[in-house]
Design a protein around this motif. Structure first.
Motif, PDB file in Angstrom:
ATOM      1  N   LEU A 129      -5.586   0.680   9.368  1.00 50.52           N
ATOM      2  CA  LEU A 129      -5.791  -0.758   9.527  1.00 50.52           C
ATOM      3  C   LEU A 129      -6.798  -1.275   8.503  1.00 50.52           C
ATOM      4  N   ALA A 130      -7.882  -0.515   8.304  1.00 48.71           N
ATOM      5  CA  ALA A 130      -8.886  -0.915   7.318  1.00 48.71           C
ATOM      6  C   ALA A 130      -8.294  -0.913   5.911  1.00 48.71           C
ATOM      7  N   LEU A 131      -7.516   0.110   5.592  1.00 48.12           N
ATOM      8  CA  LEU A 131      -6.896   0.183   4.266  1.00 48.12           C
ATOM      9  C   LEU A 131      -5.934  -0.979   4.062  1.00 48.12           C
ATOM     10  N   MET A 132      -5.138  -1.285   5.073  1.00 50.42           N
ATOM     11  CA  MET A 132      -4.189  -2.392   4.981  1.00 50.42           C
ATOM     12  C   MET A 132      -4.889  -3.710   4.676  1.00 50.42           C
ATOM     13  N   ALA A 133      -6.035  -3.913   5.333  1.00 48.08           N
ATOM     14  CA  ALA A 133      -6.720  -5.203   5.238  1.00 48.08           C
ATOM     15  C   ALA A 133      -7.711  -5.284   4.083  1.00 48.08           C
ATOM     16  N   SER A 134      -7.922  -4.171   3.378  1.00 48.23           N
ATOM     17  CA  SER A 134      -8.978  -4.130   2.361  1.00 48.23           C
ATOM     18  C   SER A 134      -8.592  -4.782   1.041  1.00 48.23           C
ATOM     19  N   GLY A 135      -7.310  -4.710   0.684  1.00 51.81           N
ATOM     20  CA  GLY A 135      -6.893  -5.148  -0.633  1.00 51.81           C
ATOM     21  C   GLY A 135      -7.110  -4.082  -1.691  1.00 51.81           C
ATOM     22  N   LEU A 136      -7.589  -2.910  -1.292  1.00 50.86           N
ATOM     23  CA  LEU A 136      -7.792  -1.791  -2.206  1.00 50.86           C
ATOM     24  C   LEU A 136      -6.483  -1.008  -2.358  1.00 50.86           C
ATOM     25  N   ASN A 137      -6.483   0.007  -3.196  1.00 47.97           N
ATOM     26  CA  ASN A 137      -5.254   0.734  -3.511  1.00 47.97           C
ATOM     27  C   ASN A 137      -4.714   1.481  -2.294  1.00 47.97           C
ATOM     28  N   GLY A 138      -3.556   1.060  -1.827  1.00 48.24           N
ATOM     29  CA  GLY A 138      -2.922   1.729  -0.700  1.00 48.24           C
ATOM     30  C   GLY A 138      -1.896   2.764  -1.114  1.00 48.24           C
ATOM     31  N   GLN A 139      -1.709   2.933  -2.436  1.00 48.63           N
ATOM     32  CA  GLN A 139      -0.767   3.927  -2.950  1.00 48.63           C
ATOM     33  C   GLN A 139      -1.413   5.307  -3.073  1.00 48.63           C
ATOM     34  N   SER A 140      -2.723   5.319  -3.249  1.00 46.13           N
ATOM     35  CA  SER A 140      -3.460   6.574  -3.385  1.00 46.13           C
ATOM     36  C   SER A 140      -4.816   6.415  -2.722  1.00 46.13           C
ATOM     37  N   PHE A 141      -5.069   7.237  -1.708  1.00 45.51           N
ATOM     38  CA  PHE A 141      -6.332   7.114  -0.976  1.00 45.51           C
ATOM     39  C   PHE A 141      -6.692   8.452  -0.342  1.00 45.51           C
ATOM     40  N   ALA A 142      -7.973   8.592   0.007  1.00 41.88           N
ATOM     41  CA  ALA A 142      -8.460   9.825   0.633  1.00 41.88           C
ATOM     42  C   ALA A 142      -9.501   9.472   1.687  1.00 41.88           C
ATOM     43  N   PHE A 143      -9.431  10.172   2.819  1.00 40.77           N
ATOM     44  CA  PHE A 143     -10.392   9.961   3.897  1.00 40.77           C
ATOM     45  C   PHE A 143     -11.351  11.152   3.928  1.00 40.77           C
ATOM     46  N   HIS A 144     -12.653  10.861   3.986  1.00 40.06           N
ATOM     47  CA  HIS A 144     -13.666  11.910   3.877  1.00 40.06           C
ATOM     48  C   HIS A 144     -14.522  12.086   5.127  1.00 40.06           C
TER      49      HIS A 144
END
Length: 239
Positions: A129-144
């Motif tokens: 949900l945060a990634l969807m709403a962020s406007g940041l790259n949703g094609q490549s991401f990593a959770f730490h």
């Protein structure tokens, strides 16, 4: 024949039955209400979740066993034993989707090893949900997960993640204990480059939901955001 392990999503915060209706589809609630064996991080909060769902049988008749960070690896088979004997089970997290940033992943892995059918259900994931709403790259991401508590180590880790983000054009996602949210945001603003995008998503799916996404330079101009003891997700994308 073994039973089925259902992965039952939970809400992302406190709320009544109406709040539950807003984030969990009716078929998910119906399946959750029908199960009489549950595995959760905490028995008390699992009962609270089932009370909101509305179970088909009295809650005191539903068996609830705990699986958390303190559960020995040797206990996993004991938790799975009723399922292997034919009982359907529900795996539920404290918040959001089970087995994602959650110790339930160990049970799911063991279920696959033992040939148990695993069925995931739709529900809220704070990370997505945060990634969807962020406007940041949703094609490549990593959770730490969580960053180091020590201030120097945390700043070093953030610089490393920013470098990874810049090199791979990859969104980096992490969380913090609610009472340390402000310290993390302050470190982000002080450590990252002015052009790096920083998104903070707070209280997702709740009435108090707040999502702010802007560059570090803009955060420095208007950093005010109430984060005290509020569940938050942090995301960065370096230019």
């Amino acid at each position: 024949m073994s039973g089925v392990l259902y992965l039952i999503p939970n809400t992302l915060g406190d709320g009544d039955a109406a709040a539950l209706d807003a984030v969990l589809p009716a078929p998910v609630r119906a399946r959750a209400a029908a199960l009489h064996y549950y595995i959760g991080e905490n028995a008390k909060t699992t009962r609270a979740f089932l009370k909101k769902v509305g179970t088909e049988r009295p809650i005191q008749e539903i068996e609830i066993r705990e699986l958390n960070v303190n559960t020995p690896a040797g206990e996993i088979d004991k938790l799975l034993a009723p399922v292997l004997a034919g009982t359907d089970a529900g795996l539920v997290s404290e918040a959001g989707c089970p087995a994602v940033a959650d110790p339930g992943a160990l049970l799911v892995r063991r279920a696959h090893e033992r040939g148990v059918k695993v069925v995931p259900f739709v529900g809220p994931s704070s990370i997505l949900l945060a990634l969807m709403a962020s406007g940041l790259n949703g094609q490549s991401f990593a959770f730490h997960g969580y960053l180091p508590v020590d201030a120097n180590e945390r700043a070093k880790r953030l610089r490393d993640l920013e470098q990874q983000s810049r090199k791979g054009k990859q969104t980096q996602i992490f969380i913090e204990t609610p009472y340390r949210n402000r310290a993390l945001l302050d470190t982000l603003i002080a450590t990252c480059a002015p052009s790096t995008l920083v998104c903070v998503a707070v209280d997702l799916t709740l009435q108090s939901e707040t999502i702010v996404s802007r560059t570090v330079a803009d955060w420095k101009k208007k950093p005010g955001l109430d984060l005290h003891k509020r569940p938050a997700i942090f995301l960065i994308l370096a230019a």
